[in-house]
Write a protein that holds these residues in place. Sequence first.
Motif, PDB file in Angstrom:
ATOM      1  N   CYS A 228      62.956 -22.224  -5.083  1.00  0.00           N
ATOM      2  CA  CYS A 228      61.985 -21.403  -5.809  1.00  0.00           C
ATOM      3  C   CYS A 228      62.616 -20.083  -6.247  1.00  0.00           C
ATOM      4  O   CYS A 228      62.399 -19.613  -7.364  1.00  0.00           O
TER       5      CYS A 228
ATOM      6  N   VAL B 247      55.193 -19.488  -6.782  1.00  0.00           N
ATOM      7  CA  VAL B 247      54.348 -20.312  -5.901  1.00  0.00           C
ATOM      8  C   VAL B 247      55.114 -20.662  -4.625  1.00  0.00           C
ATOM      9  O   VAL B 247      56.296 -20.998  -4.717  1.00  0.00           O
TER      10      VAL B 247
ATOM     11  N   LEU C 113      53.030 -25.442  -1.678  1.00  0.00           N
ATOM     12  CA  LEU C 113      51.984 -25.700  -2.672  1.00  0.00           C
ATOM     13  C   LEU C 113      52.515 -26.528  -3.843  1.00  0.00           C
ATOM     14  O   LEU C 113      51.767 -27.048  -4.656  1.00  0.00           O
ATOM     15  N   LEU C 114      53.848 -26.607  -3.900  1.00  0.00           N
ATOM     16  CA  LEU C 114      54.434 -27.376  -5.009  1.00  0.00           C
ATOM     17  C   LEU C 114      54.423 -28.873  -4.727  1.00  0.00           C
ATOM     18  O   LEU C 114      54.590 -29.685  -5.641  1.00  0.00           O
TER      19      LEU C 114
END
Lengths: 179, 838
Positions: free
Chosen positions: B92, B99, B103-104
Amino acid sequence: MKGVIFTEFLDLVEENFGYETVDTIIEKSSLSTNGAYTAIGTYPHSEMFQLIGNLSQEKNIPVEVLLRLFGKHVFSVLMKSFPTHTRHISHTFQLLESIENHIHVEVRKIYPDAELPHFQITRLDDNTIEMIYTSKRKMADLAIGLIEGCFDHFNEKGTVQKTNLKDDGSEVRLLILKK
Amino acid sequence: MIEIEILKRRFEREREARKCAEAILEKKALELFNVNQDLLAFNGSLEHLIDERTHALETSQSRLSTLISNMNAGILLEDENGKIVLVNQAFCDIFNIAVPPHLLLGSDCSDSLTDVLNLFSNPDQFGKRIFEVLSNRQIVSAEEIKMVDGRIFSRDYIPIFIKNEYLGHLWEYRDVTNEVLVQEKLRASEDKYRGIIENMELGLLEVDNDGNIVTAYPRFCEMIGYTQGELIGKKAVKTLLPKEYYAVLNTQINERAAGRSGVYEVQMIKKDGERIWALISGVPIFDIAGNVTGALGIHYDISNQKKLQHDLEFARQKAEAAQEAEKQFLANMSHEIRTPLNAIIGMSHLLHDTSPSEEQKEYLTILKNSAEMLRMLISDVLDISKIRSGKLEIQQKEFDVVGMVRSLAKSVQLRLNDRPLSIEVKIDDRIENTVIGDDLLLNQILTNLIGNAEKFTSEGKIEITVKIKAKVANHFLLEFIVADTGIGIPEDKLGLIFQTFRQVDGDIKRKFGGTGLGLSITKQLIELQGGSIEVQSELGKGSKFIFNLPYKDSGNKISVKEYSVPTLSNIQTAAIKVLVVEDNYMNRKYISTLLKKWNITYSMANDGKEGFEMAQKEKFDIIFMDVQMPVMDGYESTIAIRNSKNMNADTCIIALTASAMLSQKDKAFQAGMNDYLSKPFTPDQIVEKIQKYCSSEKNGTSKTEENDSDTEGGAFFKFNKRLDAKLLEELYFNDWDYVREMFKIFIENTVPEYSTLQNAFVAEDWEEVRRLAHKIKPTFSMVGLSDIEALMLELEHSAKNRVPKEALEEIFGRIEAKLPQGIEAVESDFNKLRLIEV
């Protein structure tokens, strides 16, 4: 000998000759149980010989005939009792050929102490099987009855010719012809 | 009533049966219960096991995800549909995704691809490449990706297959910005040093393991005349090296492959074909794993140095040649001087016999002495120069020390004659065997020392002692002492006497003469052989020279025969008459000289017919008969002698055969000959035959013949290497006059006859070739050219059998090739022998 054979035999006698005859042959025989048999018990096979012998005398019918008739009857009882074991079998020869390698194997699983006769099966042609019966019980006629019951069960017609290979009947050749 | 009884019994039976059944059932029920209990227990343990396994799996999973989340590399795991299964914070961060990773999970990556594209320096290429990689589904590793902000990532792609079923893939992005920067710095620094090396006029060339040029640096290109483009990908060896250096390079290539460096010099071919010399320092190039991936050669053009080296070598050779010429000149001059000197000495002897006046006699003596001294001086100078130039070879051959010392003493004794001086020899009787060493050098040493003793001792005695000083295994250290009762040497001069050109004093020189070289030479000769010498002396009482020399024990007993010519001790030789039938002049001369020496009367016949005629006139005791002769051969002559009435019908006939061939022997016996001798035969063999066959009544008083000059001279002359010295020694026993005579005959007769043979060969007159070859054949071994004799025999046989011309030419070619050298050797030895004639 399994108790079911005794109870079936006595039921058959009662059905055909009345309980008086049952009482008579029991009283004439000397039995460990005094004639009180339960289907789930196990009893000496000598008692069966006594009962059949006395019935033969009482009614003047040869033992062979009685054994055949009894065999025929027992077959239908057995088919009802063990439907799963014969589900895949569709005709007499198939059943005969599966005795040693399939049916007796299953029997031994349920009754480890069962003393089973030995059958040597040879298919001579499409419609003929040669069966060599070997047993110290000398009850080849019971086997013939069972075979006849089998033909009836599968709605087939056939005959069984019997030749003693030993005089005492402990080794017998059965020639089974399908019509 | 009966019915009631039956019913009662039936009821009783059924009740019994029921009870029995109940009992069986109860027992079965208990069995069932027990089995059920067991099953429950088993189930319980199974559940526990599953709990444990589940827990372990969870732990391992959590460990894995912790590991992945904490990894520095950005990890993204997608399933077969492109949905995110796992992603970590690093990923990330790299792509600026706000995010949180968890949550991905489950979302589709391709949706967000467009959002991140602008982070890459080349977004289009990045997108295309992602698509390409995804559709290939093959592992991609360490792909370098540049970001707009200057970061550099290394990307790996791993497709996941389980049982050939594609189940997704893993992306890994690693920030390698620092590594790349460090590498670039390294490369820059490498370039810097390469630049320095290039500026040092060192040409660098890099090749891979197959010898293909990978990089050629500018200075190298300049050196060799090719452009970089012309060299890259070419085979370095084939393109740049002359064939004769391939082997050198192969050795070097093997060294490189083994990871070793090396320095070597080769010639290289420039583009224009010109050759240059290069000094190359080759080093293997390794990868990180330590495997050799190629080699780097640092080339330095040493053409100028090579030229200089060559010029120097040339100059050195010239100088050496000049030095050699000088030595040769010296050697030649010494010979040249010796020849007239010999004449002067010889003439002065002759002049003495021409009844000169007293005054003239005195002049003559001075003349003779001066000439003698000059001769001695020259031979000393020659010896010294030989020792100094290291040309003196120490021979290792078997010889009899005792015999040598005794014969030396004997010859001195003869010389002393009427002087009041005696010579005594004391020899250690433990010396039983011959020794191995250099006899000539020992002879020279002893001659010098004895000569000195003789010179400085007017009366008294000279004593020579030889003893074993030490013996280790089969090596002796022999001690020789030459003591005299002469004038002695003053103590303060003892240290000088072994020095070159030094004598005790000028007075001595005037009184006794000499070059002052003798003792110096003696000392050097001893030391050359590993020995040492010392001197003890008392003025007026005498001197004692003690030296020792190491020798090897030959293991052979000293035989009395050594150093003596064969003798006919048991035969009244004068009473014996011999007939020699021989067509070859040299053989005739050889036998007759021997017979003369032994005082044996003999007759000579030139062929079988003449022999037969002579046999009819005179009775002989023994006949030596050559088998192959013109007019009548030896067999025919023998048959004639045996079968006609003559005095020699029963005389012993010895065949002289050219070779020990069985056929010839058989033929000789069949013809009636008694025995045979194979040429070349030695005096010994002739003696043996005479002793064996001459009738015993002629054996009378013993007569011993001694010839001192033979043994004395023996040690001083060595035959040319080309000649069979062993054979010559056996034939002539160092009788130099004899050798000289035989060599002279060879030069005067055989050499011209050989030219006749050459002419016959050119004319292709094979019969003549055969005849001449047969005739001159035996003379070759008489001068030590046994190999030529063998070739002559071959030529004779081939000519006789009419073999093809080519085969004859081949044999003749071999003779032609060998003979000139042989003749030269004979002539040279003949000339030398003439010199020692005086």
